[in-house]
Design a protein around this motif. Structure first.
Motif, PDB file in Angstrom:
ATOM      1  N   UNK A   9       0.832  -1.209   0.000  1.00 14.84           N
ATOM      2  CA  UNK A   9       0.000   0.000   0.000  1.00 14.84           C
ATOM      3  C   UNK A   9       0.865   1.256   0.000  1.00 14.84           C
ATOM      4  N   UNK A  10       1.992   1.189   0.671  1.00 19.87           N
ATOM      5  CA  UNK A  10       2.877   2.347   0.721  1.00 19.87           C
ATOM      6  C   UNK A  10       3.596   2.580  -0.607  1.00 19.87           C
ATOM      7  N   UNK A  11       3.703   1.499  -1.419  1.00 18.44           N
ATOM      8  CA  UNK A  11       4.497   1.591  -2.649  1.00 18.44           C
ATOM      9  C   UNK A  11       3.687   2.002  -3.861  1.00 18.44           C
ATOM     10  N   UNK A  12       2.359   1.900  -3.791  1.00 21.03           N
ATOM     11  CA  UNK A  12       1.539   2.207  -4.955  1.00 21.03           C
ATOM     12  C   UNK A  12       0.559   3.324  -4.630  1.00 21.03           C
ATOM     13  N   UNK A  13       0.179   4.070  -5.640  1.00 18.38           N
ATOM     14  CA  UNK A  13      -0.759   5.178  -5.444  1.00 18.38           C
ATOM     15  C   UNK A  13      -2.213   4.751  -5.606  1.00 18.38           C
ATOM     16  N   UNK A  14      -2.451   3.640  -6.301  1.00 12.65           N
ATOM     17  CA  UNK A  14      -3.807   3.135  -6.478  1.00 12.65           C
ATOM     18  C   UNK A  14      -4.246   2.308  -5.286  1.00 12.65           C
ATOM     19  N   UNK A  15      -5.505   1.858  -5.274  1.00 10.60           N
ATOM     20  CA  UNK A  15      -6.019   1.101  -4.147  1.00 10.60           C
ATOM     21  C   UNK A  15      -5.431  -0.305  -4.064  1.00 10.60           C
ATOM     22  N   UNK A  16      -5.219  -0.774  -2.849  1.00  9.33           N
ATOM     23  CA  UNK A  16      -4.818  -2.145  -2.559  1.00  9.33           C
ATOM     24  C   UNK A  16      -5.875  -2.708  -1.619  1.00  9.33           C
ATOM     25  N   UNK A  17      -6.660  -3.666  -2.106  1.00  6.93           N
ATOM     26  CA  UNK A  17      -7.845  -4.108  -1.375  1.00  6.93           C
ATOM     27  C   UNK A  17      -7.829  -5.619  -1.184  1.00  6.93           C
ATOM     28  N   UNK A  18      -8.236  -6.044  -0.002  1.00  7.08           N
ATOM     29  CA  UNK A  18      -8.455  -7.457   0.285  1.00  7.08           C
ATOM     30  C   UNK A  18      -9.955  -7.700   0.373  1.00  7.08           C
ATOM     31  N   UNK A  19     -10.391  -8.972   0.403  1.00  8.72           N
ATOM     32  CA  UNK A  19     -11.831  -9.247   0.402  1.00  8.72           C
ATOM     33  C   UNK A  19     -12.609  -8.578   1.532  1.00  8.72           C
ATOM     34  N   UNK A  37     -15.069 -13.144  -8.418  1.00  9.07           N
ATOM     35  CA  UNK A  37     -13.625 -13.226  -8.223  1.00  9.07           C
ATOM     36  C   UNK A  37     -13.268 -12.886  -6.777  1.00  9.07           C
ATOM     37  N   UNK A  38     -12.437 -13.730  -6.173  1.00 12.25           N
ATOM     38  CA  UNK A  38     -12.018 -13.535  -4.781  1.00 12.25           C
ATOM     39  C   UNK A  38     -10.513 -13.746  -4.639  1.00 12.25           C
ATOM     40  N   UNK A  39      -9.698 -12.943  -5.330  1.00 15.57           N
ATOM     41  CA  UNK A  39      -8.250 -13.051  -5.131  1.00 15.57           C
ATOM     42  C   UNK A  39      -7.883 -12.646  -3.708  1.00 15.57           C
ATOM     43  N   UNK A  40      -6.675 -12.991  -3.301  1.00 17.23           N
ATOM     44  CA  UNK A  40      -6.209 -12.580  -1.970  1.00 17.23           C
ATOM     45  C   UNK A  40      -6.098 -11.070  -1.876  1.00 17.23           C
ATOM     46  N   UNK A  41      -5.746 -10.431  -2.995  1.00 14.31           N
ATOM     47  CA  UNK A  41      -5.590  -8.982  -3.010  1.00 14.31           C
ATOM     48  C   UNK A  41      -5.798  -8.484  -4.434  1.00 14.31           C
ATOM     49  N   UNK A  42      -6.379  -7.300  -4.553  1.00 13.33           N
ATOM     50  CA  UNK A  42      -6.495  -6.654  -5.854  1.00 13.33           C
ATOM     51  C   UNK A  42      -5.781  -5.314  -5.769  1.00 13.33           C
ATOM     52  N   UNK A  43      -4.986  -5.022  -6.789  1.00 10.40           N
ATOM     53  CA  UNK A  43      -4.238  -3.766  -6.846  1.00 10.40           C
ATOM     54  C   UNK A  43      -4.720  -2.990  -8.062  1.00 10.40           C
ATOM     55  N   UNK A  44      -5.306  -1.822  -7.815  1.00  4.99           N
ATOM     56  CA  UNK A  44      -5.755  -0.967  -8.899  1.00  4.99           C
ATOM     57  C   UNK A  44      -4.638  -0.020  -9.299  1.00  4.99           C
ATOM     58  N   UNK A  45      -3.834  -0.413 -10.288  1.00  5.37           N
ATOM     59  CA  UNK A  45      -2.638   0.370 -10.602  1.00  5.37           C
ATOM     60  C   UNK A  45      -3.026   1.657 -11.318  1.00  5.37           C
TER      61      UNK A  45
END
Length: 451
Positions: A9-19, A37-45
């Motif tokens: 979360x600190x490294x990216x500007x987009x959202x980092x979301x878990x379920x 879809x239920x990945x462990x994490x989704x990163x909105x780059x």
């Protein structure tokens, strides 16, 4: 394994979301609503740097990575690892001097077409403006101008891509040319494409649209179209779809609840010539609705009139090695107006001409030798998707087996039924070369693809 995503979360500007996070469901949902879809994490780059940081994190923590823009190709549930969504990469820049458009990985074709059309230019797109440009191009990409302009990927000049260790690379004819070969048709497992540069065609308008025939005339019109394809002008792209239009109140009354044949037509030239080229189809049988006319290139996606909104869906397709009267009979025996089938559309798209000519230096595009594609679109009732629709489709594929080509185009081939079905999409030497290139740029196998 529980991971701490604080550093990500600190490294990216987009959202980092878990379920468990608000907004997770909205971020992961694709175009096909019957898949959750239920990945462990989704990163909105939101940048290429975000994508690099996300992949580096996945690489360090043994997380498999999948990528989604619009989600049209998300036809199997994602249940683990990291999903990278690219919809925030939504820029498009056009250089009118070189006719090059640089497109962010999150853009659907409609946005690119809208930017290019006022300049008298057009990208070589698919039939739907809602499909993501990058996903379409990675598989080759067949659209309404396929016979005149080839595969969409034939017009790609450069990719920006994040490879398996989080490295940012450019791939073109002059730089990482092996990766460039693979990205034009190899589809997945090669990295996160964050932008693509394509050459645009000088094209302001086309003569196109559709001719619709009512149920009593489907037989005659389909057979006339099959005959037409044998000598069709190489600049003309056509398709034929037997459609069972649902009886929904928002559908125009003229077609609601009817079984119809739509002959789609696209000619990238003047209306007078287009009319002459379309004349044999107009005279095939009494036309129920004539919607052939000169169209601004910005309305190219109206030819196929694909659904504009996400929905439940079941779609399968095969490449065909030829078109003839016996195939017409087989299609009519399966989908003719008097048949009861769990499909809203059975469509054949005529290929050949420009689709059969590869680019200088070659590409990984599969299905170049196909003469057509055949697509089944299931009735949008998920209760039928598990057994009823697949059983009916299997019966049809068996009846049409002698026309089904050995190789399919990857954009039409998934989901994969087996490892052998996946491998057979490309010629053996292409598949082997793709495997070598995937190992080179993703030696750890971070990017999950195929079987």
């Amino acid at each position: 394994m529980m991971l701490d995503f604080a550093s990500l979360r600190a490294a990216v500007s987009g959202p980092v979301l878990t379920p468990a996070d608000p907004g997770f469901s909205e971020e992961v949902t694709g175009w096909l609503l019957n898949y959750s879809h239920t990945p462990d994490v989704v990163v909105g780059v939101a940048s290429v740097e975000d994508a690099a940081a996300a992949v580096a994190f996945a690489h360090a923590n043994d997380l498999p990575v999948r990528v989604q823009a619009t989600g049209h190709g998300a036809d199997t549930p994602i249940t683990d690892g990291m999903l990278i969504t690219t919809k925030r990469l939504d820029s498009v820049e056009i250089d009118t001097r070189t006719r090059l458009a640089t497109i962010g990985a999150g853009l659907a074709w409609a946005s690119v077409v809208a930017a290019a059309a006022p300049l008298g230019l057009a990208p070589i797109t698919g039939s739907s403006g809602t499909v993501g440009a990058v996903g379409f191009l990675l598989g080759g990409g067949l659209g309404p101008l396929a016979r005149s302009h080839g595969f969409g990927s034939d017009w790609v000049r450069e990719f920006q891509v994040v490879t398996g260790g989080g490295e940012i690379e450019l791939a073109s004819a002059d730089e990482n040319s092996d990766l460039f070969w693979a990205l034009r048709g190899g589809k997945g497992g090669l990295g996160v494409v964050t932008r693509v540069t394509v050459e645009l065609a000088p094209l302001a308008s086309i003569y196109g649209g559709s001719l619709t025939f009512d149920a009593p005339d489907i037989d005659a019109a389909l057979r006339a179209w099959i005959d037409y394809t044998a000598t069709a002008d190489p600049r003309v792209s056509t398709s034929a779809a037997i459609m069972r239009v649902p009886d929904f109140p928002f559908i125009p009354e003229a077609i609601r609840g009817r079984t119809l044949l739509a002959l789609r037509f696209a000619y990238p030239g003047d209306a007078a010539t287009g009319e002459k080229l379309a004349a044999p189809l107009r005279s095939a049988a009494p036309v129920y609705i004539d919607a052939l006319a000169e169209l601004p290139v910005g309305q190219l996606d109206t030819i196929h009139a694909d659904p504009p909104n996400p929905a439940m869906g079941w779609v399968r397709a095969r490449a065909l090695n030829g078109l003839d009267a016996n195939l017409a009979s087989t299609m009519l025996n399966f989908a003719g107006a008097d048949k009861q089938i769990p499909f809203v559309s059975v469509e054949i798209r005529h290929l050949g001409a420009a689709t059969q000519t590869d680019v200088p230096g070659g590409s990984a595009v599969s299905g170049r030798n196909a003469k057509a594609t055949l697509t089944l679109v299931g009735t949008p009732n998920p209760e039928l998707f598990e057994t009823v629709v697949p059983r009916a489709a299997a019966s049809f594929w068996q009846a049409a087996a002698s026309w089904i080509d050995a190789q399919n185009n990857i954009n039409f081939a998934s989901p994969f039924d087996s490892k052998s079905a996946y491998e057979s999409i490309w010629p053996a030497e292409y598949f082997a070369r793709l495997a070598t290139i995937r190992r080179k740029y993703d030696p750890k196998g971070v990017f999950i693809y195929g079987l």
